[in-house]
Write an enzyme that holds these catalytic residues in place. Structure first.
Site, mmCIF file in Angstrom:
data_model
loop_
_atom_site.group_PDB
_atom_site.id
_atom_site.type_symbol
_atom_site.label_atom_id
_atom_site.label_comp_id
_atom_site.label_asym_id
_atom_site.label_seq_id
_atom_site.Cartn_x
_atom_site.Cartn_y
_atom_site.Cartn_z
ATOM 1 N N LYS A 79 37.181 39.463 48.102
ATOM 2 C CA LYS A 79 36.816 40.870 48.176
ATOM 3 C C LYS A 79 36.270 41.215 49.556
ATOM 4 O O LYS A 79 35.834 40.322 50.308
ATOM 5 C CB LYS A 79 35.720 41.178 47.140
ATOM 6 C CG LYS A 79 36.127 41.016 45.691
ATOM 7 C CD LYS A 79 34.936 41.269 44.781
ATOM 8 C CE LYS A 79 35.319 41.128 43.316
ATOM 9 N NZ LYS A 79 36.226 42.203 42.874
ATOM 10 N N ARG B 119 40.706 39.041 33.175
ATOM 11 C CA ARG B 119 41.729 38.998 32.123
ATOM 12 C C ARG B 119 42.171 37.558 31.833
ATOM 13 O O ARG B 119 42.570 37.247 30.720
ATOM 14 C CB ARG B 119 42.911 39.876 32.538
ATOM 15 C CG ARG B 119 43.669 39.416 33.750
ATOM 16 C CD ARG B 119 44.446 40.520 34.435
ATOM 17 N NE ARG B 119 43.569 41.469 35.106
ATOM 18 C CZ ARG B 119 44.001 42.518 35.791
ATOM 19 N NH1 ARG B 119 45.300 42.770 35.870
ATOM 20 N NH2 ARG B 119 43.144 43.332 36.379
#
Length: 567
Positions: free
Chosen positions: A274, A348
């Site tokens: 990130k 996920r």
């Protein structure tokens, strides 16, 4: 937690008094009663402050007489619109206005109407308690005068016994909210996966059965999807299974209900790292697991008559020489293979294995998972609603209704084959991200749906609601615990004391858009959060360009600028 007591109305000998009033109360007997006890100061103060009782308004009168240090007037708005959330907001406003008072009384008789659905004095107490919570564990130099002093609130009402009975369940829910807020507020160097799991063992004191699965256990189970997230970190993963068996008797065919939480205790993004700006916020990428933990504490604390399982997958997502690489293929617990295109789409991957395990082991009546899953849901809904995805209309409606009742709103989002096709992989059963930024929260939900095996299911993407950047009526700045009260309300209204049989999901209707924005590629919109390496607008193939003459010869590729390293 604030010390809460309920008593018959009397003028406090000292401290502060809070007087919540609806607009219709300003000329009524409640104001007249207190005005008489305070020697006429109340009526004059209301007039001077031009207090109208409007919802959300408040006025403080200092030294109003009768030995009081201050009198706080809190507006409830129109009486016909008065509900539990308005009462809670009034309690929160009272705490905010009380400043440095040590003790206070709140006259809750404006809520005394016991009509069905009418708010209880306990709702004002709940709002006060929720707003007064504070995470100050690591503050060591704060001056005494800067610390809040309020320690006790006495709620004045006509029937203290009934209010005290109402308060018992609300107190248990508040304790669950506080557990979630505490977990989400902790820094990642303190709350790593093993520490998180150890803290959840404390729920055993409430009667919750707790199982903890470590690295070797997960390897033996075949949790390839979840383990690929943690393999770059020095912190080992954990899965915690919590069971609350609160039903009176076991009935044949009865099934538990299940709640599953994503628990990434810190998310750097892994190899798909990130940007540095704001990365400190990634300590609360475990908020979904925090909500499930707080919910289990709330249900056990109030002895809910329902069988519930709560599962949380706990990992840390770090880059290292052992981290998963973009392009790797892993095998999930379900046996399905996943091409990992982006290691920052890791939540996920955790949920995939935990949901599959929950479905196979417990065969629940339904599953609800919570996760701070995508920034795309914030682009879509802002910070006012969580994203709700479901394969069952009835379950989705129950979640939305419960959310409206407690002020935690969820907005139903679509699912469908058109989105599912975007996560097809060329070399595996699926890939973990879609083909672009458009509809990112939906393709993430489609990915998760592949692991529920037909079970009625709902996914709550809470990325936009798990943390608040400012104070709210019942939520101080910071962790919100969004979802604890919503799910507790849903369980209480629809599932307690009932045998839950194996039901086929109520299929959610899927519509085909007649008018859509398909093909629209606005660079301004697509550039939001797009890595520099990802093209904003696809370049058309030469064959699709208008034939206005020979196509120009392609430019030779530019050599990237390089800097010779210093020796």
């Amino acid at each position: 937690m604030l010390d809460i007591a309920f008593a018959k109305p009397t003028l406090p000998e000292s401290g502060a008094l809070v007087l919540p009033l609806a607009e219709e109360d300003l000329g009524g007997g409640l104001v007249a009663e207190w005005d008489r006890l305070l020697g006429g100061h109340l009526a004059r103060g209301i007039s001077a402050a031009e207090f109208k009782g409007r919802k959300g308004s408040s006025t403080t009168l200092y030294a109003p007489g009768g030995g009081l240090s201050r009198l706080v007037l809190v507006g409830l708005g129109k009486r016909e619109a008065l509900d539990a959330t308005a009462a809670e907001a009034a309690g929160g406003a009272a705490v905010t206005a009380l400043g440095k008072e040590g003790i206070a009384a709140i006259d809750a008789r404006a809520l005394s109407a016991r009509a069905p659905g009418a708010p209880s004095p306990a709702d004002i107490a709940l709002g006060a308690v929720l707003r007064a919570w504070r995470f100050d564990r690591y503050r060591t130099t704060e001056k005494a005068e800067d610390k809040p002093r309020l320690s006790a609130v006495k709620v004045l009402c006509d029937d203290p016994g009934a209010a005290k009975a109402d308060w018992a369940s609300r107190r248990a829910v508040a304790e669950g909210v506080f557990l979630t807020r505490e977990l989400v507020s902790e820094p990642a160097n303190i709350l790593n996966p093993p520490e998180f799991a150890d803290r959840l063992r404390r729920l055993e004191k409430l009667g919750v059965e707790v199982e903890v699965f470590g690295q070797k256990d997960l390897e033996k189970l075949g949790f390839g999807s979840m383990l690929c997230v943690s393999q770059g970190s020095a912190q080992p993963p954990r899965m915690v299974v919590m069971r609350w068996n609160g039903s009176d008797q076991k009935k044949k065919g009865s099934k538990p209900i299940a709640f599953i939480g994503k628990g990434v205790t810190f998310d750097t993004g892994g190899i798909s790292i990130k940007p540095a700006g704001g990365m400190e916020d990634m300590k609360w990428d475990m908020a979904g697991a925090g909500v499930v933990s707080g919910l289990m504490a709330a249900l056990a604390g109030r002895k809910a008559k329902v069988d519930v399982v709560g599962l949380v997958g706990l990992v840390e997502n770090m880059p290292s020489g052992t981290a998963t690489r973009p392009g790797d293929v892993v095998t999930s617990y379900s046996g399905q293979t996943i091409e990992v295109i982006n290691t920052d789409a890791e939540g996920r991957l955790v949920l995939a294995d935990v949901l599959s395990y929950c479905r196979k082991r417990f065969d629940p009546a339904f599953m609800v998972n919570l996760a701070t899953l995508t920034g795309a849901i914030i682009v879509a809904l802002g910070n006012e609603h969580a994203g709700l995805f479901s394969n069952d209309d009835g379950l989705a409606q129950r979640i939305q209704d419960a959310g409206k009742a407690v002020g935690e709103l969820a907005w139903r989002m679509p699912l469908g084959d058109a989105y599912d096709r975007q996560i097809r992989s060329d070399i595996a059963d699926m890939k973990n991200v879609g083909g672009g930024r458009a509809g990112g929260s939906i393709t993430a939900a489609q990915f998760i749906q592949r692991f529920v095996d037909g079970c009625p299911w709902a996914h709550l993407d809470i990325a936009g609601v798990a943390w608040s950047g400012k104070d709210q009526p019942t939520v101080p700045k910071g962790a919100t615990a969004w979802g604890v009260r919503l799910l507790d309300r849903m369980v209480a209204e629809h599932h307690e004391g009932r045998a839950l049989a194996a039901l086929a999901p109520e299929p959610a209707e899927e519509a085909t858009a007649l008018v859509s924005g398909a093909g629209s590629t606005s660079p301004a919109v697509l550039s939001e959060g797009t890595p520099a390496s990802e093209p904003l607008v696809p370049t058309p193939d030469a064959a699709t360009r208008p034939a206005e003459g020979p196509a120009p010869a392609p430019r030779a590729p530019r050599r990237p600028a390089t800097r010779r390293p210093r020796r």
